[in-house]
Design a protein around this motif. Structure first.
Motif, PDB file in Angstrom:
ATOM      1  N   THR A   1      -2.349  10.922  -7.116  1.00 39.74           N
ATOM      2  CA  THR A   1      -2.269  10.474  -5.724  1.00 39.74           C
ATOM      3  C   THR A   1      -3.509  10.825  -4.900  1.00 39.74           C
ATOM      4  N   PRO A   2      -4.125  12.013  -5.085  1.00 40.25           N
ATOM      5  CA  PRO A   2      -5.356  12.262  -4.321  1.00 40.25           C
ATOM      6  C   PRO A   2      -6.466  11.271  -4.645  1.00 40.25           C
ATOM      7  N   ILE A   3      -6.611  10.925  -5.935  1.00 39.72           N
ATOM      8  CA  ILE A   3      -7.657   9.973  -6.332  1.00 39.72           C
ATOM      9  C   ILE A   3      -7.347   8.584  -5.788  1.00 39.72           C
ATOM     10  N   ALA A   4      -6.073   8.178  -5.892  1.00 37.02           N
ATOM     11  CA  ALA A   4      -5.674   6.853  -5.401  1.00 37.02           C
ATOM     12  C   ALA A   4      -5.871   6.748  -3.892  1.00 37.02           C
ATOM     13  N   TYR A   5      -5.510   7.807  -3.165  1.00 33.12           N
ATOM     14  CA  TYR A   5      -5.658   7.796  -1.705  1.00 33.12           C
ATOM     15  C   TYR A   5      -7.131   7.777  -1.309  1.00 33.12           C
ATOM     16  N   LYS A   6      -7.927   8.615  -1.948  1.00 36.69           N
ATOM     17  CA  LYS A   6      -9.351   8.694  -1.627  1.00 36.69           C
ATOM     18  C   LYS A   6     -10.042   7.361  -1.829  1.00 36.69           C
ATOM     19  N   ASN A   7      -9.610   6.616  -2.848  1.00 42.31           N
ATOM     20  CA  ASN A   7     -10.248   5.341  -3.173  1.00 42.31           C
ATOM     21  C   ASN A   7      -9.555   4.141  -2.532  1.00 42.31           C
ATOM     22  N   GLY A   8      -8.638   4.399  -1.600  1.00 45.05           N
ATOM     23  CA  GLY A   8      -8.044   3.308  -0.835  1.00 45.05           C
ATOM     24  C   GLY A   8      -7.035   2.463  -1.584  1.00 45.05           C
ATOM     25  N   LEU A   9      -6.493   2.987  -2.701  1.00 49.92           N
ATOM     26  CA  LEU A   9      -5.518   2.210  -3.458  1.00 49.92           C
ATOM     27  C   LEU A   9      -4.147   2.240  -2.801  1.00 49.92           C
ATOM     28  N   VAL A  10      -3.768   3.390  -2.250  1.00 53.65           N
ATOM     29  CA  VAL A  10      -2.494   3.505  -1.533  1.00 53.65           C
ATOM     30  C   VAL A  10      -2.701   4.328  -0.267  1.00 53.65           C
ATOM     31  N   ASP A  11      -1.828   4.108   0.699  1.00 51.38           N
ATOM     32  CA  ASP A  11      -1.826   4.913   1.928  1.00 51.38           C
ATOM     33  C   ASP A  11      -0.742   5.980   1.906  1.00 51.38           C
ATOM     34  N   LEU A  12       0.349   5.705   1.161  1.00 52.52           N
ATOM     35  CA  LEU A  12       1.458   6.654   1.126  1.00 52.52           C
ATOM     36  C   LEU A  12       2.127   6.638  -0.247  1.00 52.52           C
ATOM     37  N   PRO A  13       1.993   7.710  -1.033  1.00 53.16           N
ATOM     38  CA  PRO A  13       2.715   7.806  -2.303  1.00 53.16           C
ATOM     39  C   PRO A  13       4.084   8.455  -2.115  1.00 53.16           C
ATOM     40  N   ILE A  14       5.081   7.939  -2.822  1.00 51.52           N
ATOM     41  CA  ILE A  14       6.452   8.446  -2.728  1.00 51.52           C
ATOM     42  C   ILE A  14       6.946   8.778  -4.134  1.00 51.52           C
ATOM     43  N   MET A  15       7.669   9.882  -4.250  1.00 56.13           N
ATOM     44  CA  MET A  15       8.294  10.226  -5.534  1.00 56.13           C
ATOM     45  C   MET A  15       9.788  10.437  -5.338  1.00 56.13           C
ATOM     46  N   LEU A  16      10.579   9.805  -6.230  1.00 53.27           N
ATOM     47  CA  LEU A  16      12.027   9.994  -6.249  1.00 53.27           C
ATOM     48  C   LEU A  16      12.350  11.160  -7.176  1.00 53.27           C
ATOM     49  N   MET A  17      13.237  12.062  -6.717  1.00 55.99           N
ATOM     50  CA  MET A  17      13.589  13.227  -7.519  1.00 55.99           C
ATOM     51  C   MET A  17      15.092  13.470  -7.431  1.00 55.99           C
ATOM     52  N   PRO A  18      15.788  13.509  -8.569  1.00 59.29           N
ATOM     53  CA  PRO A  18      17.221  13.820  -8.544  1.00 59.29           C
ATOM     54  C   PRO A  18      17.479  15.219  -7.980  1.00 59.29           C
ATOM     55  N   VAL A  19      18.517  15.339  -7.161  1.00 63.28           N
ATOM     56  CA  VAL A  19      18.896  16.650  -6.623  1.00 63.28           C
ATOM     57  C   VAL A  19      19.795  17.356  -7.635  1.00 63.28           C
ATOM     58  N   LYS A  20      20.067  18.620  -7.381  1.00 62.84           N
ATOM     59  CA  LYS A  20      20.852  19.436  -8.313  1.00 62.84           C
ATOM     60  C   LYS A  20      22.217  18.807  -8.600  1.00 62.84           C
ATOM     61  N   GLN A  21      22.874  18.309  -7.558  1.00 63.80           N
ATOM     62  CA  GLN A  21      24.206  17.731  -7.722  1.00 63.80           C
ATOM     63  C   GLN A  21      24.209  16.569  -8.700  1.00 63.80           C
ATOM     64  N   LEU A  22      23.159  15.742  -8.640  1.00 64.00           N
ATOM     65  CA  LEU A  22      23.081  14.580  -9.540  1.00 64.00           C
ATOM     66  C   LEU A  22      22.955  15.037 -10.984  1.00 64.00           C
TER      67      LEU A  22
ATOM     68  N   ARG B   1       0.808  -1.213   0.000  1.00 60.52           N
ATOM     69  CA  ARG B   1       0.000   0.000   0.000  1.00 60.52           C
ATOM     70  C   ARG B   1       0.848   1.273   0.000  1.00 60.52           C
ATOM     71  N   VAL B   2       2.106   1.135  -0.453  1.00 59.22           N
ATOM     72  CA  VAL B   2       2.983   2.277  -0.682  1.00 59.22           C
ATOM     73  C   VAL B   2       3.307   2.295  -2.176  1.00 59.22           C
ATOM     74  N   SER B   3       3.221   3.464  -2.794  1.00 57.55           N
ATOM     75  CA  SER B   3       3.590   3.577  -4.207  1.00 57.55           C
ATOM     76  C   SER B   3       4.866   4.392  -4.329  1.00 57.55           C
ATOM     77  N   CYS B   4       5.602   4.156  -5.408  1.00 64.01           N
ATOM     78  CA  CYS B   4       6.844   4.891  -5.629  1.00 64.01           C
ATOM     79  C   CYS B   4       7.069   5.053  -7.129  1.00 64.01           C
ATOM     80  N   THR B   5       7.439   6.257  -7.529  1.00 59.36           N
ATOM     81  CA  THR B   5       7.763   6.533  -8.927  1.00 59.36           C
ATOM     82  C   THR B   5       8.944   7.478  -8.964  1.00 59.36           C
ATOM     83  N   ILE B   6       9.522   7.644 -10.145  1.00 63.97           N
ATOM     84  CA  ILE B   6      10.671   8.530 -10.297  1.00 63.97           C
ATOM     85  C   ILE B   6      10.275   9.675 -11.224  1.00 63.97           C
ATOM     86  N   ALA B   7      10.538  10.903 -10.827  1.00 62.50           N
ATOM     87  CA  ALA B   7      10.134  12.068 -11.609  1.00 62.50           C
ATOM     88  C   ALA B   7      10.971  12.181 -12.871  1.00 62.50           C
TER      89      ALA B   7
END
Length: 467
Positions: free
Chosen positions: A119-140, A99-105
């Motif tokens: 994520t709001p639609i997925a959360y409202k409908n009980g698909l996930v409890d916590l969405p996570i997004m990976l994002m490269p920082v400036k240094q990368l 029930r955790v989702s993760c994607t990369i920007a």
């Protein structure tokens, strides 16, 4: 690569580590394989392949997706039906586990759609409890993608600063942004402020059942009574039960503010055992009055089933009589000739396979458009057009009906985009000529468009576009 920054909203560090520590460890492990050498040697499944040894965000995205699947995460391919007949596809959630989702920007618009729509639609409908997004920082970006524009390089830092500027936020659901870098360091944790504590109701349970005609009324009654079971056994849950009917399909939706999913599911399992006769009603309630009430509900359900069976049997008899009438008419020589037009047989499995193939083709077209969106971040006119195209093509997935697809604005816009992009001197053509892999992506889009157009009978683009 390594997680070097965590920005959270709606969940503090101790709760995150307690509930989702295992998920974070899996994400960290998947990032270990994202070295510059591995990314350069990888081959993207979709989009431009890039130069051998070259490092692109596209290559990084697909390599990470392979690595996260090795950790047991499953790609999000589900969809959610809205109350107004629209279907929302949840691809932007990325991958899901526990029930955790993760994607990369991959670009700015990807983040916006993820944060404000998916994520709001997925959360409202009980698909996930916590969405996570990976994002490269400036240094990368500076170390890996030194040919990229400064706006993209600063994406993580810029996005976080903008969200902090907007805080306190009014989002109804928690989310996590993970800053990833090629340089290992201690993780810095920060939190985004919320306007108020997150108390918004959310769907914590959704069940869909397709009832045969004779079971429909009885099934509706049984599902409705589950609300009474929940109120009697677990009054502290304060849950709301909704029943929706769409033809033969009945949905039961349970909403609660702080309800325990485990408690609700346990109550439903116990109720199911009683309804199916595997356990007596006495095991569900202590109150004698409630036991008698439940037995009465079960008797009513049985009565409804028998009644519906009689009605259906009567209707079937009428149909049988009609068939007999046609049969007699065709065998009696004195009756007028009946001219019957027989529609060609349709192989359902073949038709479904074609539909699935088309949906997959459209999904891959979205990947190409997403790549172009990432490259167009500095060109507002092209970016605006690509955003509109992405949204229109995404809506094509909601129907496998050939006429619907053929007449859709998404297919028309995709064809117009391809034709404009192939015309020398247009703004779209200049944009594609200016980026690495731009014209290859156009050819890829043209092939996918022609595949869909051939299926639904729409005009195709000239084959020279795809050569």
């Amino acid at each position: 690569m390594f997680v070097t920054e965590i920005v959270s909203y709606g969940i503090d560090q101790s709760l995150f580590e307690e509930k989702y520590g295992d998920r974070l460890l899996e994400i960290k492990k998947s990032l270990e394989g994202l070295t510059k050498e591995n990314i350069g040697a990888s081959k993207p499944r979709h989009g431009p392949q890039g130069e051998d040894g070259g490092v692109t965000i596209w290559k990084m995205k697909y390599l990470w997706e392979d690595l996260i699947q090795e950790e047991g995460w499953i790609e999000s391919r589900s969809h959610i039906e809205s109350g107004v007949g629209r279907r929302f596809y949840m691809r932007m959630l990325g991958f899901i586990n526990g029930r955790v989702s993760c994607t990369i920007a991959t670009h700015r618009d990807h983040l916006n759609r993820w944060l404000y729509t998916s994520t709001p639609i997925a959360y409202k409908n009980g698909l996930v409890d916590l969405p996570i997004m990976l994002m490269p920082v400036k240094q990368l970006y500076q170390d890996f993608f030194d040919n990229r524009g400064i706006g993209i390089r600063e994406e993580f830092e810029r996005i976080v600063s903008e969200l902090q500027e907007l805080s306190p936020l009014s989002h109804s659901h928690p989310f996590i942004l993970l800053g990833i870098s090629n340089q290992k360091s201690d993780i810095r944790w920060s939190e985004l402020q919320a306007e108020s504590k997150l108390h918004g109701e959310k769907v914590i349970l959704r069940r869909s059942i397709e009832f045969p005609p004779e079971f429909r009324q009885a099934g509706l009654g049984i599902l409705n009574y589950f609300g009474e079971v929940l109120r009697e056994k677990y009054p502290e849950e304060n849950a709301k039960i909704k029943i929706e009917q769409d033809g033969s399909i009945v949905r039961m939706i349970v909403e609660a503010e702080d309800g325990s999913r485990e408690t609700i599911e346990k109550a439903l399992e116990e109720y199911e055992l009683v309804v199916t006769g595997k356990m007596p009603p006495e095991t569900l309630f202590d109150s004698r009055a409630k036991i008698l009430e439940l037995k009465n509900e079960l008797r009513i359900a049985e009565s409804r089933i028998e009644s519906q069976r009689d009605i259906i049997e009567y209707q079937r008899q009428d149909i049988a009589d009609l068939k007999q009438l046609f049969s007699s008419s065709l065998t009696v020589k004195s009756t007028p000739t009946l001219n019957l037009t027989v529609a060609p047989n349709i192989n359902v499995l073949s038709n479904q396979s074609s539909a699935i193939s088309v949906v997959c083709g459209l999904g891959e077209a979205l990947e190409d458009i997403q790549f172009l969106l990432e490259e167009a971040s500095a060109d507002s006119d092209v970016s605006l057009r690509l955003n509109d195209l992405y949204e229109s093509v995404e809506n094509l997935d909601k129907s496998a009906n050939t006429e619907d697809v053929k007449s859709s604005s998404g297919l028309r816009k995709l064809k117009k985009f391809i034709c404009d992009a192939n015309e020398t001197g247009t703004k779209t053509n200049q944009f594609l000529e200016s980026i690495v892999g731009g014209m290859d992506t156009l050819k890829s889009l043209a092939k996918k468009y022609n595949s869909v157009a051939e299926w639904c009978g729409a005009p195709q683009v000239p084959r020279v576009f795809t050569e």
